[in-house]
Scaffold this active site. Sequence first.
Site, mmCIF file in Angstrom:
data_model
loop_
_atom_site.group_PDB
_atom_site.id
_atom_site.type_symbol
_atom_site.label_atom_id
_atom_site.label_comp_id
_atom_site.label_asym_id
_atom_site.label_seq_id
_atom_site.Cartn_x
_atom_site.Cartn_y
_atom_site.Cartn_z
ATOM 1 N N LYS A 140 0.833 -1.213 0.000
ATOM 2 C CA LYS A 140 0.000 0.000 0.000
ATOM 3 C C LYS A 140 0.859 1.251 0.000
ATOM 4 C CE LYS A 140 -4.162 -1.917 2.149
ATOM 5 N NZ LYS A 140 -5.070 -1.897 3.327
ATOM 6 N N ASP A 197 -8.665 0.632 4.266
ATOM 7 C CA ASP A 197 -8.845 -0.758 4.664
ATOM 8 C C ASP A 197 -9.599 -1.487 3.550
ATOM 9 O OD1 ASP A 197 -8.457 -2.575 7.109
ATOM 10 O OD2 ASP A 197 -10.531 -2.977 6.551
#
Length: 204
Positions: free
Chosen positions: A12, A69
Amino acid sequence: MKCLFATTNKAKIRYYVTKLRERGIEVITLEDLNMACDIDETGKDPVENAIIKARAYYELSGVPTIALDDGLFLEGVPAHIQPGTHVRRVNGKRLNDKEMIDYYIGLVNQYGDNGALKGYFLKGVAIVDQNHTYTFDYKAKRCFTNKQSQVIDEGYPLASIQIISPFNKFKSELIVEEEKRTIDIEQKDIFEFILKTISTIEQA
């Protein structure tokens, strides 16, 4: 204005932090602040978990904080074993990258069709500053296969069993130009939300 991207996930950081910096956002990471804490992500969906993370790290850092998330939902897989917000955790155990790949290939073999299993990631984004919490969610369709690429993206192992159209290649094997024509376009709304929200915070 500095913003904190609140994740320890190397994949990420590699993708989102790089893309945000390319768009002119001054992004720092937890590593830049020498900061880490064990956050209990108890939300019922990815947005709630993103809010929990963003608020926790904002309280620690005092810097406007972005958190993301993911939840995973697979077609034809019984509800009691849907990954949901626990993509990496199975039966109470946090899987390493190899264990994740093996587990999801098993789901493809059991519930897929001709070695393929469709589904989607539900991505939840939260941005927190002193006065506000901004949220956004987005569905990213995926096709998983029981074949595995030899290229494993550390922190995002499922990229090695995802096939990306129109290139019919594993996600982990996409070159920069192919990523721009697929993943970057798919993620466009997320980046537009982040850019718009950061602009709003700066002008407040």
